[in-house]
Structures are given as C-alpha cells and as structure tokens.
Design a protein around this motif. Structure first.
Motif, PDB file in Angstrom:
ATOM      1  N   ASP A  64       8.369   5.067   2.251  1.00 40.24           N
ATOM      2  CA  ASP A  64       8.365   6.506   2.506  1.00 40.24           C
ATOM      3  C   ASP A  64       9.372   7.203   1.579  1.00 40.24           C
ATOM      4  O   ASP A  64      10.571   6.938   1.643  1.00 40.24           O
ATOM      5  N   GLU A  66      10.565  10.004   1.720  1.00 39.83           N
ATOM      6  CA  GLU A  66      11.522  10.842   2.432  1.00 39.83           C
ATOM      7  C   GLU A  66      12.624  10.027   3.118  1.00 39.83           C
ATOM      8  O   GLU A  66      13.414  10.567   3.878  1.00 39.83           O
ATOM      9  N   ARG A 136       4.220  11.323   0.689  1.00 43.82           N
ATOM     10  CA  ARG A 136       5.347  10.480   1.111  1.00 43.82           C
ATOM     11  C   ARG A 136       5.132   9.019   0.740  1.00 43.82           C
ATOM     12  O   ARG A 136       6.090   8.247   0.637  1.00 43.82           O
TER      13      ARG A 136
END
Length: 198
Positions: A64, A66, A136
C-alpha cells in the motif's frame, strides 16, 4: 575477519547451485520479514509475502503506497529481507538490498492475486477499491546487495549430535553451511546469460 562459526560453516558451491537452493528455500516460506529504516534511524519490520523473484533476482512485493513503509523507503532505500526456516530444519536467509517503488500497473496486474484485495479496504469512491487499478496498490522492487543464506544440511538428530560432539571436543558445531551471494555476482552472471530461468 569472521567469527569461528562463520569460518567453519562457510561453503563455496557454484553460484547457480547457491541460487537454486535459495530459490527452493524461499518457495517453502509463506512470508518474509521486510525491514525498513525510519527517519530517526529506528528499524521497522513486518511480515510480507514475496510476489515475485525475477529471473535476474529482483524481489517484488505488492504493498500500500499510503503506508509508513513507503515513506521510509523513499527517504532510505536500504532494506532487509529475512526468512527463518529453523523451525523445520531448513535454515535461514538475510538479504540486504535497495528498494524502489514500482507504480507500473502492468507489473501490478502481473503480480496480482485475489487475496491481495483483503489488505486494501474499499473506500467506496470507485477508485480506491483494492483492485490492481487502485492507485494505492503498487510494488516494491528490491535489488540485492548481499545475500547470506544458512543452508541446513543435517537433520534435527544430526544437529543435536553435532552440538553435543562439538561441546565435548571443543570444536565449532556446523549443522549446515553459510553461503554468501553478492549483487555483483548476480549482475555479472545475468550479463553473461549464465542465470537460468526459474
């Protein structure tokens, strides 16, 4: 200089043999420990499954963008990949390398499998839905600096016998061999077309 155990356990099989044994070891592991460095110098480790080992020995992971690990790799690309098979007498590995983010969604599509979606919650906006097109969902690609692989060569009973015998005799126990592989060795073999396809 090396410690007595490393000196006693070092082995020098061919590069192709070392890589074939290592690939077999890694295939048997469900996950690795992926370690990054934070801005304050502290080390952060987490379990991550290898998505692919490329023919030229780059390690790829889906993750991911993020997450904290993305920020950490952005500020310091040095990472470590480790796996422990001592619980079933197969050895361990520690891989030092440098990671970079791969945002090419053709690569993500190639590495994708349906279980990955479980790690990306659907935000309900039609974009962040946990599919390969979700911005993402990206990959790390780790280039090898150095691999240290302890290849277990003795059974549990053989290892115990070795330990007891070495304790009595004053020798160093060697239940297996430590194999070192450098990124330079891999690059050179790849350039000469000496690495076989997995």
């Amino acid at each position: 200089m090396s410690d007595q155990y490393t000196a006693a356990a070092s082995a020098a099989p061919s590069l192709s043999e070392k890589l074939a044994t290592l690939r077999g070891f890694l295939k048997a592991q469900k996950a690795t420990i992926f370690t990054t460095r934070a801005k304050d110098g502290s080390l952060h480790a987490r379990t991550m499954a290898i998505a692919e080992i490329t023919p030229d020995w780059k390690f790829r992971y889906i993750y991911d963008k993020e997450s904290h690990k993305d920020e950490e790799v952005e500020q310091d690309s040095h990472v470590n990949i480790a796996a422990d098979g001592t619980h079933n007498n197969t050895g361990w590995v520690s891989i030092a390398g440098k990671a970079k983010r791969v945002e090419d969604h053709a690569v993500v599509e190639k590495l994708w499998n349906p279980t990955i979606k479980a790690w990306f919650a659907d935000k309900g906006d039609g974009v962040h839905d946990g599919t390969p097109s979700d911005p993402r969902v990206v990959a790390f690609e780790v280039s090898v600096d150095e691999i240290r692989h302890f290849h277990q060569e003795k059974t549990t009973l053989g290892t115990l016998t070795d330990i007891v015998t070495s304790t009595i005799s004053g020798a160093t126990a060697t239940p297996g061999s430590i194999r070192t592989i450098t990124g330079q060795e891999i690059s050179s073999a790849w350039a000469k077309n000496e690495l076989r396809e997995p």
